[in-house]
Design a protein around this motif. Sequence first.
Motif, PDB file in Angstrom:
ATOM      1  N   VAL A  67     -72.526 -12.889  13.258  1.00  8.89           N
ATOM      2  CA  VAL A  67     -72.095 -11.871  12.422  1.00  8.89           C
ATOM      3  C   VAL A  67     -70.645 -11.436  12.932  1.00  8.89           C
ATOM      4  O   VAL A  67     -70.274 -11.672  14.131  1.00  8.89           O
ATOM      5  N   ILE A  68     -69.794 -11.214  11.849  1.00 10.51           N
ATOM      6  CA  ILE A  68     -68.476 -10.991  12.171  1.00 10.51           C
ATOM      7  C   ILE A  68     -68.224  -9.557  11.687  1.00 10.51           C
ATOM      8  O   ILE A  68     -68.330  -9.358  10.534  1.00 10.51           O
ATOM      9  N   TYR A  69     -67.441  -8.596  12.484  1.00 10.33           N
ATOM     10  CA  TYR A  69     -66.912  -7.365  12.166  1.00 10.33           C
ATOM     11  C   TYR A  69     -65.639  -7.421  12.281  1.00 10.33           C
ATOM     12  O   TYR A  69     -64.926  -8.032  13.511  1.00 10.33           O
ATOM     13  N   LYS A  70     -64.651  -6.980  11.429  1.00  7.68           N
ATOM     14  CA  LYS A  70     -63.401  -6.972  11.604  1.00  7.68           C
ATOM     15  C   LYS A  70     -62.558  -5.965  10.909  1.00  7.68           C
ATOM     16  O   LYS A  70     -63.098  -5.083  10.077  1.00  7.68           O
ATOM     17  N   ILE A  71     -61.696  -5.328  11.595  1.00 14.84           N
ATOM     18  CA  ILE A  71     -60.717  -4.190  11.542  1.00 14.84           C
ATOM     19  C   ILE A  71     -59.396  -4.549  11.454  1.00 14.84           C
ATOM     20  O   ILE A  71     -58.828  -5.414  12.451  1.00 14.84           O
ATOM     21  N   GLU A  72     -58.687  -3.934  10.480  1.00 13.61           N
ATOM     22  CA  GLU A  72     -57.143  -4.307  10.624  1.00 13.61           C
ATOM     23  C   GLU A  72     -56.518  -3.250  11.652  1.00 13.61           C
ATOM     24  O   GLU A  72     -56.825  -2.103  11.665  1.00 13.61           O
ATOM     25  N   LYS A  73     -55.680  -3.924  12.273  1.00 14.15           N
ATOM     26  CA  LYS A  73     -54.855  -3.231  13.252  1.00 14.15           C
ATOM     27  C   LYS A  73     -53.130  -3.632  13.079  1.00 14.15           C
ATOM     28  O   LYS A  73     -52.748  -4.762  13.902  1.00 14.15           O
ATOM     29  N   PRO A  74     -52.333  -3.315  12.271  1.00 11.81           N
ATOM     30  CA  PRO A  74     -51.237  -3.501  11.953  1.00 11.81           C
ATOM     31  C   PRO A  74     -50.341  -3.457  13.374  1.00 11.81           C
ATOM     32  O   PRO A  74     -49.333  -4.132  13.465  1.00 11.81           O
ATOM     33  N   GLU A  75     -50.545  -2.831  14.248  1.00 14.40           N
ATOM     34  CA  GLU A  75     -49.691  -2.691  15.541  1.00 14.40           C
ATOM     35  C   GLU A  75     -49.864  -3.752  16.685  1.00 14.40           C
ATOM     36  O   GLU A  75     -49.215  -3.734  17.697  1.00 14.40           O
ATOM     37  N   ASN A  76     -51.224  -4.600  16.201  1.00 20.09           N
ATOM     38  CA  ASN A  76     -51.374  -5.476  17.164  1.00 20.09           C
ATOM     39  C   ASN A  76     -50.254  -6.680  17.118  1.00 20.09           C
ATOM     40  O   ASN A  76     -49.767  -7.133  16.123  1.00 20.09           O
ATOM     41  N   ALA A  77     -49.986  -7.096  18.177  1.00 17.82           N
ATOM     42  CA  ALA A  77     -48.780  -8.199  18.250  1.00 17.82           C
ATOM     43  C   ALA A  77     -49.523  -9.612  17.998  1.00 17.82           C
ATOM     44  O   ALA A  77     -48.997 -10.620  17.511  1.00 17.82           O
ATOM     45  N   HIS A  78     -51.039  -9.636  18.449  1.00 20.34           N
ATOM     46  CA  HIS A  78     -52.010 -10.813  18.339  1.00 20.34           C
ATOM     47  C   HIS A  78     -53.403 -10.245  18.063  1.00 20.34           C
ATOM     48  O   HIS A  78     -53.637  -9.118  18.390  1.00 20.34           O
ATOM     49  N   PHE A  79     -54.044 -11.196  17.639  1.00 22.02           N
ATOM     50  CA  PHE A  79     -55.482 -10.711  17.212  1.00 22.02           C
ATOM     51  C   PHE A  79     -56.168 -10.533  18.593  1.00 22.02           C
ATOM     52  O   PHE A  79     -56.029 -11.002  19.630  1.00 22.02           O
ATOM     53  N   ARG A  80     -57.251  -9.690  18.707  1.00 23.79           N
ATOM     54  CA  ARG A  80     -58.421  -9.477  19.765  1.00 23.79           C
ATOM     55  C   ARG A  80     -59.658  -9.563  19.262  1.00 23.79           C
ATOM     56  O   ARG A  80     -60.066  -9.396  18.322  1.00 23.79           O
ATOM     57  N   VAL A  81     -60.509 -10.301  20.202  1.00 21.85           N
ATOM     58  CA  VAL A  81     -61.865 -10.742  19.769  1.00 21.85           C
ATOM     59  C   VAL A  81     -62.652 -10.062  20.951  1.00 21.85           C
ATOM     60  O   VAL A  81     -62.294 -10.037  22.081  1.00 21.85           O
ATOM     61  N   GLY A  82     -64.019  -9.698  20.341  1.00 24.73           N
ATOM     62  CA  GLY A  82     -65.003  -9.190  21.358  1.00 24.73           C
ATOM     63  C   GLY A  82     -66.206 -10.168  21.000  1.00 24.73           C
ATOM     64  O   GLY A  82     -66.347 -10.362  19.889  1.00 24.73           O
TER      65      GLY A  82
END
Length: 122
Positions: free
Chosen positions: A29-44
């Motif tokens: 299951v993948i949950y995703k949220i947009e974060k325009p302030e991120n320099a790169h993706f983050r994953v949990g």
Amino acid sequence: MRKSYRVKTENDFQRVFKSGDSVANRAFVIYKIEKPENAHFRVGISVGKKVGHTAVVRNRLKRYIRAVLTENKARIEPQIDFLVIARPYVRDFSMTEIRKNLLHALILANIIEEIPDKVEED
């Protein structure tokens, strides 16, 4: 994968979990949220006790998931936070099965672009 690429705090996990879009296949299951302030993706990454009763099994699955994400780091869009939750179906998967199923789930979630199949010429 460096720690800066991880969703670490409980608040961040809950924010993605509660307000993110979700997509699933049999294995993940993948949950995703947009974060325009991120320099790169983050994953949990979450692998629960229903998936593997021993820490050895759960940690092996997390290692495999991290390896697949590291291999495809350049293909993952940078302005997002996402969670990868393993389902009990993946308990006995090999690395290649994890890779195939995880990439399928990431494509469904629009986190990575699908690579067109190579066209063989006669």
